[in-house]
Design a protein around this motif. Structure first.
Motif, PDB file in Angstrom:
ATOM      1  N   GLY A  45      38.398  40.732  46.546  1.00 45.57           N
ATOM      2  CA  GLY A  45      37.018  40.622  46.219  1.00 45.57           C
ATOM      3  C   GLY A  45      36.005  41.160  47.955  1.00 45.57           C
ATOM      4  O   GLY A  45      35.924  42.488  48.149  1.00 45.57           O
ATOM      5  N   GLY A  46      35.501  40.391  48.625  1.00 47.56           N
ATOM      6  CA  GLY A  46      34.726  40.986  50.104  1.00 47.56           C
ATOM      7  C   GLY A  46      35.575  42.100  51.084  1.00 47.56           C
ATOM      8  O   GLY A  46      34.676  41.794  52.198  1.00 47.56           O
ATOM      9  N   ASN A  47      36.872  41.476  50.653  1.00 49.78           N
ATOM     10  CA  ASN A  47      37.492  41.505  52.115  1.00 49.78           C
ATOM     11  C   ASN A  47      39.046  43.095  51.511  1.00 49.78           C
ATOM     12  O   ASN A  47      39.094  43.302  51.031  1.00 49.78           O
ATOM     13  CB  ASN A  47      38.781  40.245  52.251  1.00 49.78           C
ATOM     14  CG  ASN A  47      37.808  39.704  52.794  1.00 49.78           C
ATOM     15  OD1 ASN A  47      36.608  38.753  53.377  1.00 49.78           O
ATOM     16  ND2 ASN A  47      39.244  38.473  52.871  1.00 49.78           N
ATOM     17  N   GLU A  48      39.146  43.315  53.273  1.00 50.83           N
ATOM     18  CA  GLU A  48      40.234  44.419  53.464  1.00 50.83           C
ATOM     19  C   GLU A  48      41.666  43.564  53.486  1.00 50.83           C
ATOM     20  O   GLU A  48      41.418  42.642  54.282  1.00 50.83           O
ATOM     21  CB  GLU A  48      40.356  45.418  54.593  1.00 50.83           C
ATOM     22  CG  GLU A  48      39.978  44.818  55.555  1.00 50.83           C
ATOM     23  CD  GLU A  48      39.944  45.598  56.230  1.00 50.83           C
ATOM     24  OE1 GLU A  48      39.858  47.319  56.286  1.00 50.83           O
ATOM     25  OE2 GLU A  48      39.794  45.156  58.201  1.00 50.83           O
ATOM     26  N   VAL A  49      42.309  43.733  52.513  1.00 49.41           N
ATOM     27  CA  VAL A  49      43.982  42.762  52.828  1.00 49.41           C
ATOM     28  C   VAL A  49      44.940  43.510  53.093  1.00 49.41           C
ATOM     29  O   VAL A  49      44.887  44.492  52.359  1.00 49.41           O
ATOM     30  CB  VAL A  49      43.638  42.348  51.273  1.00 49.41           C
ATOM     31  CG1 VAL A  49      45.388  41.051  51.107  1.00 49.41           C
ATOM     32  CG2 VAL A  49      43.184  40.985  51.012  1.00 49.41           C
ATOM     33  N   ALA A  50      45.614  42.325  53.852  1.00 49.42           N
ATOM     34  CA  ALA A  50      46.761  43.127  53.928  1.00 49.42           C
ATOM     35  C   ALA A  50      48.486  42.408  53.373  1.00 49.42           C
ATOM     36  O   ALA A  50      47.754  41.529  53.490  1.00 49.42           O
ATOM     37  CB  ALA A  50      47.581  43.623  55.611  1.00 49.42           C
TER      38      ALA A  50
END
Length: 277
Positions: A45-50
Motif C-alpha cells: 500500500g502506501g508503506n515501505e515494508v520490511a
C-alpha cells in the motif's frame, strides 16, 4: 489475540497485528505471521515494508523475483531481510514464522534483499548491561522511515541501558517502536518497563516468548531474568527520515553517567562483619 494496553499476546494462530489506529500513534505498523504450509499474500500500500523471517522454511515472491527466507531460528543465525517499497504486491509461502512492519513512504528506494553478510552486528554496553544489536535495517541501510534491529540480551543482563527515549520530549526525535520477544528457554521471561517521570506514566510488564510490547513514550529498558536468554525484534518509525534516522535517542539524565562506567560502582561482597576504623 488478547491485549492489555501496550502488551499484546499472539492469538491461537500465532499472529499479532499492530496498526497505527490500534496503537494510538501515527506511523508504525507491525505484525507476526505463523504459516503452516500455506501462503500469505499482501500489498505494501502506501508503506515501505520490511519482512524478517524468524524460523522455518519460507520463500517470498515480489515482482518477478523469488527468494529463500529460511532460518533455523533467531538464536541460531542471522536472517535475510526483505525491503519492499510502497505499492508492492508480495507473497510468503512455506512453514514458519516471520514478522513484517511498515511506515508511510514515497517510494524513493527499490525492493531488495539484505543478506546476513550485509548486516552490521554491534556489541553494546558492558558488564551486566552488555548485549548484541544486529542492524537489519539500520541507518547505514537506505530506507525512508523504517529502522529494524534484532537485540540479544544474555541471561541476567540488562538492555536498553542507560534508559533512553525518542518520544519527541527533552530534545529527542519522535519515533514509535515495537518489541517482539523470543525467549530461550520458552518458559523464560523478561521485564520491560515503560516510564515517563514528568507525567507519572510507569508500567512494568512481564514479557514472555512471542509477546509484543509497544513503547508509546518515555524510557523503556529491558531486563533478562537469570536463566532466560532474551531476543527482541525492534521495528521503529517516526519523524526521522533517511540519514536523520541515525539521530541518537536521549538518555535519562540520572543514568547517562553509566556510559563511562558500565560496572555501575557495583557493591563488593561480602559486607564486612565489622567496619574497618
Amino acid at each position: 489475540m488478547t491485549s492489555s494496553g501496550t502488551h499484546l499476546k499472539p492469538g491461537p494462530d500465532g499472529r499479532v497485528n499492530v496498526t497505527p489506529e490500534s496503537a494510538g500513534w501515527t506511523y508504525l505498523s507491525f505484525g507476526v505471521v505463523a504459516l503452516q504450509g500455506g501462503i500469505y499474500e499482501g500489498d505494501t500500500g502506501g508503506n515501505e515494508v520490511a519482512l524478517v523471517p524468524q524460523s522455518g522454511h519460507l520463500s517470498v515472491s515480489f515482482g518477478d523475483q523469488a527468494h529463500d527466507l529460511s532460518r533455523l531460528g533467531v538464536f541460531e543465525e542471522l536472517p535475510a531481510v526483505v525491503y519492499l517499497p510502497p505499492h508492492t504486491a508480495f507473497s510468503v509461502t512455506g512453514s514458519g514464522t516471520f514478522a513484517h512492519g511498515g511506515a508511510p513512504a514515497e517510494g524513493r528506494y527499490p525492493a531488495r534483499v539484505i543478506r546476513p553478510h550485509d548486516i552490521r552486528v554491534e556489541l553494546r554496553g558492558g558488564a551486566n548491561a552488555s548485549r548484541q544489536v544486529s542492524h537489519l535495517l539500520g541507518p547505514d541501510q537506505v530506507a525512508e522511515r523504517l529502522l529494524v534491529y534484532e537485540v540479544y540480551t544474555p541471561s541476567g543482563n540488562w538492555s536498553g541501558w542507560p534508559p533512553h527515549r525518542h518520544d519527541g520530549q527533552l530534545g529527542s526525535l519522535y519515533i514509535e517502536e515495537t518489541y517482539h520477544y523470543r525467549i530461550q528457554p520458552a518458559s523464560g521471561w523478561a521485564i520491560h518497563r515503560n516510564y515517563s517521570p514528568e507525567d507519572g506514566y510507569d508500567e512494568a510488564l512481564v514479557a514472555r516468548d512471542g509477546d509484543v510490547i509497544l513503547s508509546p513514550r518515555g524510557y523503556h529498558p529491558v531486563a533478562a531474568t537469570p536463566g532466560s536468554n532474551v531476543y527482541y525484534l525492534n521495528f521503529m518509525a517516526g519523524e526521522a527520515q533517511d540519514e536523520a534516522r541515525s539521530t541518537p535517542p536521549t538518555d535519562e539524565p540520572d543514568w547517562a553517567w553509566m556510559r563511562q562506567d558500565w560496572g555501575g560502582k557495583a557493591l563488593e561482597l561480602p559486607i564486612p562483619v565489622v567496619a574497618v576504623k
